[in-house]
Design a protein around this motif. Structure first.
Motif, short mmCIF file in Angstrom:
data_model
loop_
_atom_site.label_atom_id
_atom_site.label_comp_id
_atom_site.label_asym_id
_atom_site.label_seq_id
_atom_site.Cartn_x
_atom_site.Cartn_y
_atom_site.Cartn_z
N LYS A 1 -10.36 -3.79 28.15
CA LYS A 1 -10.80 -2.41 28.36
C LYS A 1 -9.81 -1.41 27.78
CE LYS A 1 -13.10 -3.59 32.66
NZ LYS A 1 -13.04 -3.43 34.12
N VAL A 2 -8.52 -1.75 27.90
CA VAL A 2 -7.50 -0.84 27.37
C VAL A 2 -7.70 -0.67 25.85
CG1 VAL A 2 -5.03 -0.50 26.99
CG2 VAL A 2 -5.83 -1.43 29.16
N TYR A 3 -7.91 -1.79 25.17
CA TYR A 3 -8.15 -1.71 23.72
C TYR A 3 -9.41 -0.93 23.41
CZ TYR A 3 -4.52 -5.12 22.53
OH TYR A 3 -3.33 -5.76 22.34
N ALA A 4 -10.46 -1.16 24.21
CA ALA A 4 -11.74 -0.48 23.94
C ALA A 4 -11.61 1.02 24.15
CB ALA A 4 -12.83 -1.05 24.83
N VAL A 5 -10.95 1.41 25.24
CA VAL A 5 -10.80 2.83 25.55
C VAL A 5 -9.97 3.53 24.47
CG1 VAL A 5 -9.63 4.42 27.12
CG2 VAL A 5 -11.15 2.66 28.02
N GLY A 6 -8.90 2.84 24.00
CA GLY A 6 -8.06 3.45 22.97
C GLY A 6 -8.71 3.41 21.60
#
Lengths: 503, 339
Positions: free
Chosen positions: B207-212
């Motif tokens: 999720k961190v990668y997707a949000v960024g």
């Protein structure tokens, strides 16, 4: 025609990328005053060939010849200086600047001490805009214009230089019918001035209306060039995909289940008001209307992205409040959004991770991602949707538009939704993949899904829908069954009372 | 005839060189930082053979541990598409608080209390950036200053010292060792392993990668963007608290400004590792490499006898060079053609 010297000629262009031969010996020429269509499925090499022409890529082999001499393009500015102008599919305008500033960006007319000569700038711009017959002036802020009008600004930009060849890349993707007429007039004017035009589009009716010759590409290979008047849609389609296309309309209805989704008097501020409809399991409900009719906003409300100001949403007969996309997903609503790059995909992520994104929390082995299960899901939908990619590790940004869209569709199919909403499912997608996606949507209804298809393309709505909701300016004008709908009554319904108010 | 063959030859040659250049570019883009790392080590070793001695290596890693631990947390924040410039002053806060509480409520209670207080600060930032969607640069720059003020208010501006330095086990985290390996290094390794797994293999990391990478697309996929950003700042704060613990335990006394300026070193390490400031890319492994490069550069310069203050200048020149080479490798040329 042989005695006329082409304005632009490509000869045996080859361009390879690691692992892909994107262009393999492309040759074609454009005569002055000719409209030359470039067609092919997504990934066939159209964009790559245009990037070679614009100097963004250097060809590995082959030559670009203008007039008598071979030229080397080192960038878009150099191409423009040589008289090759691009009208891009994706707009590249500075929203905060005025129309005039955008058109003459980088070459604003100057007075002494480097001051901008505003009077001259506006005068020149208005002259060009007059030619385009648009309803805004040189001082309008570009950000205030509709997408269609922004496209007109792009076109106006091209008219500022002494163009020898103008390349239109899907110029009508977001234009209304009235605006298309203006665009075709502009193209005719350019033709009359002896400019060569390369016209890239997926829309057959346009191609046959305005082009003189058609060059077809397939998988980076040059298939052939034909005179438009000596050919027909079917032959061109066959050249593009190597097989025949199914253009029949939807007549078969699947057995209908209970009502999966019902909307009563739904309103959202000024975006749309008093919208009511229902979708049953086993049914495809089409939403047809012009850009800005409020269709996308309804979808976004159902997906928890907008708060309705009035009305009810009922899932399986039970009233619900959908407060967020996560909430919508948990209730079995999926949305394939209209802007696949902006809303559908994380371009920097790989194919597999994009596809499983909505269900990351469910694909766990202990605290970690169950990567095997993820790959299995990816493989399943890659095969089902015929997604062409070297593997799941491929970054989605490297795929062609059609394959990107299939990743988005696969992402939501893998969620096994109760209600699947697809917004412009085939925008910018080639005919072959288009009919595959249509078949897929029908097939989903057959399996008992309730499907909502939002589209601006009439053939698409007619082809996939059991019933069609016609919208105009935020209101439902009429709901048709596929038996009673005709092209005429549908167009009337979505045009409201006066045609020119729509846009 | 000869003209033709000459042209053919030239063409082939041109193709050869462009091909190999492309390949070199690909390798550089993927491994640029590792290659730079090796070059630094070789250069420093030639300049001073002592550089590669086990003692020196250990001391480099030990002195990098504090920066390193904080860089791990900031990696999450940067990948989520945000910045955290408050870690330096937040570390001062943690250090001062834990030293003060040590004498008041004993180390056993002081440590969790300090962690809780630091996490509260992280939660404030996470709330402002995640839920209120304020610009992270402004928020954390403001917090840098605000937390500094908070620390000074707390301490009354005085240095903080543990009264009985001999009679406490508190020094274990900064001075102790297990099987000959210093505890700060062990903490760094353990956190790097744990957070590395979190980032690369858990749903949260994804999720961190997707949000960024694309916040809008993440939202359209049902990823709770605000909550994800919020957790990133909590992780960052937890790392800062750990760094503060190591710092306090190492010296058993501290000034109010002990973490001053570290936020930039931390950010430099993360960027050196190759995380994009735009979000969506970077890994814990790369950050660790970035931390080590930074540590080795500073240590190497010290061994070469460079004056302490001049080190700041040289360090930054090297960082800028490394970032430039990294970007150049990614775009395939040294200069951008767009002015």
């Amino acid at each position: 025609m042989t005695d006329v010297k082409p304005v632009l000629r490509l000869e045996g262009i080859v361009k390879t990328f690691p692992g892909v031969r994107a262009l393999d010996g492309l040759s074609f020429d454009v005569l002055p005053g000719e409209v030359h269509a470039l067609m092919g499925e997504n990934g066939a090499g159209k964009s790559t060939s245009m990037k070679v022409l614009g100097g963004i890529y250097q060809p590995d082999e082959g030559a670009i010849i203008m007039g008598d001499e071979q030229v080397v393009m080192n960038g878009p500015l150099e191409a423009k200086a040589k008289g090759i102008v691009f009208i891009h599919q994706e707009l590249s305008l500075a929203e905060e600047l005025s129309v005039a500033e955008n058109i003459y960006l980088g070459e604003l007319p100057r007075k002494s001490f480097g001051r901008v000569d505003w009077a001259l700038l506006y005068e020149r711009t208005d002259a060009i805009l007059k030619k385009l017959k648009v309803g805004f002036n040189a001082r309008t802020r570009v950000g205030d214009l509709s997408i269609a009008n922004q496209q007109m600004v792009e076109i106006a930009r091209a008219l500022t230089v002494d163009a020898k060849a103008v390349i239109f890349d899907e110029p009508t993707a977001s234009l209304t019918d009235a605006e298309k007429v203006v665009l075709f007039d502009v193209i005719a004017d350019l033709q009359a001035e002896g400019v060569g035009i390369i016209y890239i589009s997926h829309r057959m009716e346009e191609i046959f209306k305005i082009t003189d010759r058609i060059t077809v590409l397939r998988d980076g290979q040059y298939v052939g060039t034909v005179e438009t008047k000596n050919t027909d849609e079917e032959r061109v389609t066959q050249m593009m995909i190597g097989r025949k296309l199914d253009l029949s309309r939807n007549v078969s209805h699947h057995e209908l289940g209970n009502v999966a989704l019902e909307v009563r008097g739904l309103s959202c501020g000024k975006l749309y008001s008093d919208v009511s409809f229902e979708v049953r399991r086993g049914e495809v409900l089409g939403f047809y209307g012009l850009v800005g009719a409020g269709r996308t906003e309804i979808a976004e409300t159902l997906f928890g992205l907008r708060e309705p100001s009035a009305g009810q949403i009922l899932l399986d007969g039970e009233e619900v409040r959908i407060s967020s996309p996560a909430d919508a997903i948990a209730r079995g609503i999926s949305l394939v959004p209209e802007d696949r790059k902006g809303q559908g995909l994380v371009l920097g992520m790989n194919c597999r991770d994009n596809m499983t994104l909505p269900q990351v929390d469910d694909l766990k082995a202990g605290p970690f991602m169950a990567e095997g299960a993820e790959v299995a899901i990816f493989d399943q939908y890659r095969d089902k949707l015929d997604i062409r990619t070297p593997g799941w590790k491929q970054r989605v940004g490297n795929l062609s538009g059609g394959n990107q869209q299939k990743i988005v569709i696969g992402k939501w199919l893998s969620m096994h939704p109760n209600v699947l909403i697809v917004d412009e499912p085939t925008r910018g997608i080639d005919v072959g993949s288009k009919s595959e996606i249509h078949k897929l949507l029908r097939g989903l209804a057959a399996q008992g899904y309730a499907v909502i298809v939002i589209s601006s393309e009439m053939p698409e709505v007619l082809h996939v829908s059991d019933r069609i909701v016609a919208m105009y300016s935020g209101r439902v004008m009429r709901t048709f069954t596929s038996e009673e709908v005709t092209e005429d009554n549908l167009i009337q319904a979505i045009s409201g009372l006066t045609d020119d108010r729509a846009a | 005839m000869s003209d033709v063959s000459q042209r053919e030859g030239a063409k082939r040659e041109g193709k050869m060189s462009s091909l190999s250049r492309q390949q070199i570019g690909t390798v550089l883009a993927k491994q640029g930082i590792l290659i730079a790392f090796v070059i630094f080590i070789v250069a420093f070793t030639i300049a001073n053979p002592k550089f590669l001695s086990p003692d020196n290596l250990l001391s480099v890693v030990r002195s990098s541990a504090i920066i390193g631990v904080m860089a791990l947390g900031v990696t999450f924040v940067v990948i989520s598409g945000n910045l955290d410039l408050s870690v330096g002053s937040m570390m001062s806060f943690s250090t001062i608080v834990v030293l003060d509480l040590h004498d008041k409520i004993g180390p056993l209670l002081a440590i969790p209390t300090m962690f809780a207080m630091t996490l509260c600060l992280g939660a404030v930032i996470g709330f402002l950036v995640g839920y209120l969607k304020l610009n992270s640069l402004i928020v954390t720059l403001g917090m840098l200053s605000a937390i500094h003020g908070l620390t000074l208010t707390y301490s009354g501006g005085k240095n903080m010292d543990i009264a009985d330095k001999e009679g406490t086990w508190f020094g274990f985290f900064g001075q102790g060792d297990i099987l000959g390996i210093p505890v700060p290094i062990l903490l760094f390794i353990a956190l790097a392993a744990g957070l590395g797994m979190t980032l690369s293999r858990t749903p949260f990391g994804r999720k961190v990668y997707a949000v960024g990478g694309n916040g809008t697309a993440a939202t359209f996929s049902g990823i709770p963007r605000a909550r994800t950003v919020f957790y990133c700042y909590l992780i960052s704060a937890a790392c800062v608290a750990t760094a503060g613990l190591i710092q306090a335990s190492r010296s058993l006394g501290s000034q109010n400004t002990v973490g001053q300026g570290l936020e930039l070193e931390v950010l430099a390490a993360v960027i050196l590792g190759g995380a994009s400031l735009l979000g969506g890319s970077g890994t814990i492994f790369k950050t660790v490499i970035g931390v080590l490069i930074l540590g080795f550069i500073q240590n190497g310069l010290l061994l070469m006898g460079l004056q302490f203050y001049a080190q700041f200048v040289v360090t930054w020149i090297i960082i800028i060079l490394a970032v430039w080479l990294d970007i150049a490798a990614k775009r395939g040329k040294l200069w951008s053609s767009f002015a």
